[in-house]
Design an enzyme around this catalytic site. Structure first.
Site, short mmCIF file in Angstrom:
data_model
loop_
_atom_site.label_atom_id
_atom_site.label_comp_id
_atom_site.label_asym_id
_atom_site.label_seq_id
_atom_site.Cartn_x
_atom_site.Cartn_y
_atom_site.Cartn_z
N GLY A 24 2.12 3.56 -4.34
CA GLY A 24 1.51 2.42 -4.53
C GLY A 24 -0.22 2.14 -3.91
O GLY A 24 -0.44 3.33 -3.41
N ASN A 25 -0.66 1.07 -3.64
CA ASN A 25 -1.84 1.08 -3.16
C ASN A 25 -1.77 -0.60 -2.27
O ASN A 25 -1.07 -1.29 -2.32
CB ASN A 25 -3.05 1.37 -3.84
CG ASN A 25 -3.14 0.36 -5.22
OD1 ASN A 25 -2.99 -0.81 -4.97
ND2 ASN A 25 -3.13 0.97 -6.31
N TYR A 26 -2.98 -0.65 -1.84
CA TYR A 26 -3.13 -1.81 -0.77
C TYR A 26 -3.64 -3.04 -1.73
O TYR A 26 -3.89 -3.99 -0.96
CB TYR A 26 -4.04 -1.58 0.34
CG TYR A 26 -3.58 -0.57 1.46
CD1 TYR A 26 -2.53 -1.12 1.92
CD2 TYR A 26 -3.98 0.77 1.24
CE1 TYR A 26 -2.13 -0.04 2.96
CE2 TYR A 26 -3.72 1.43 2.37
CZ TYR A 26 -2.65 1.37 2.99
OH TYR A 26 -2.08 2.18 4.06
#
Length: 216
Positions: A24-26
């Site tokens: 995923g990412n932030y």
């Protein structure tokens, strides 16, 4: 924006490795949700395609479609874009996904684990290819280097009418913050905004979008 339908993507995507792990990412979704709130406040019907976020749906005429993966976001956006007057692609969509998802939890071992990743389908390029006369397409570029040249190249390749550039090098901008510092780029102008709230950024971005729609 009364009578206009605006498609907006927001948040991250999660690409499953196994039932409990993902890539995923932030992204928090705050910028995309601010855009949805602003467009709805101006009377638009908003179709909000959202990755996994911990945010309530803004008030107004907003249809929220929750997705998890890049593939699900691709299907939702390409299916709903034909009915839209404009789309704002604000989501942080994964560029790669595992080529295989384990059906059970992968156990710790003494050896390392290698993941083979394959490209996801490019939503901006797909919508750029689908775009018809009278539709307006807005993208986002979050960069760490060569910011302006990368954003201009993305706008050209993907047939975007406008791109919103921000850099992770700028303190207070980017993921998980309540503020942002962006440059709004069209084929005719570049407008650099000072650091401000994401709600205020959304107001400027929707102003620029409304101008493009009315002049199209």
């Amino acid at each position: 924006m009364h009578g206009k339908t605006i498609l907006i993507t927001a948040g991250p995507t999660y690409e499953k490795i196994d039932p409990v792990r993902f890539i995923g990412n932030y992204s928090s979704g705050k910028m995309g949700y601010a855009l949805a709130a602003e467009a709805a406040r101006r009377g638009a019907k908003v179709v909000l395609v959202s990755g996994p976020v911990a945010l309530p749906t803004p008030e107004g005429d907003i249809e929220r479609i929750d997705v998890e993966s890049a593939a699900e976001m691709y299907e939702a956006t390409t299916s709903r874009f034909p009915e839209a007057d404009a789309a704002i692609l604000c989501a942080a969509v994964a560029d790669f996904t595992p080529d295989h998802t384990a059906t059970t939890k992968i156990k710790r071992g003494d050896d390392g684990m290698v993941l083979h990743l394959v490209p996801t389908r490019d939503i901006a390029a797909a919508l750029g290819g689908m775009k018809r006369d009278g539709q307006t397409l807005v993208g986002f570029a979050l960069e760490t280097d060569n910011e302006l040249s990368n954003a201009l190249g993305k706008m050209e390749r993907k047939r975007l009418d406008m791109i919103v550039l921000n850099s992770l090098q700028d303190p207070g901008a980017g993921f998980r913050t309540d503020t942002n510092k962006v440059t709004i780029i069209t084929h005719r102008s570049q407008t650099a905004l000072a650091l401000q709230s994401k709600a205020s950024c959304a107001c400027h971005i929707v102003d620029a979008l409304a101008s493009l729609i009315h002049n199209s």
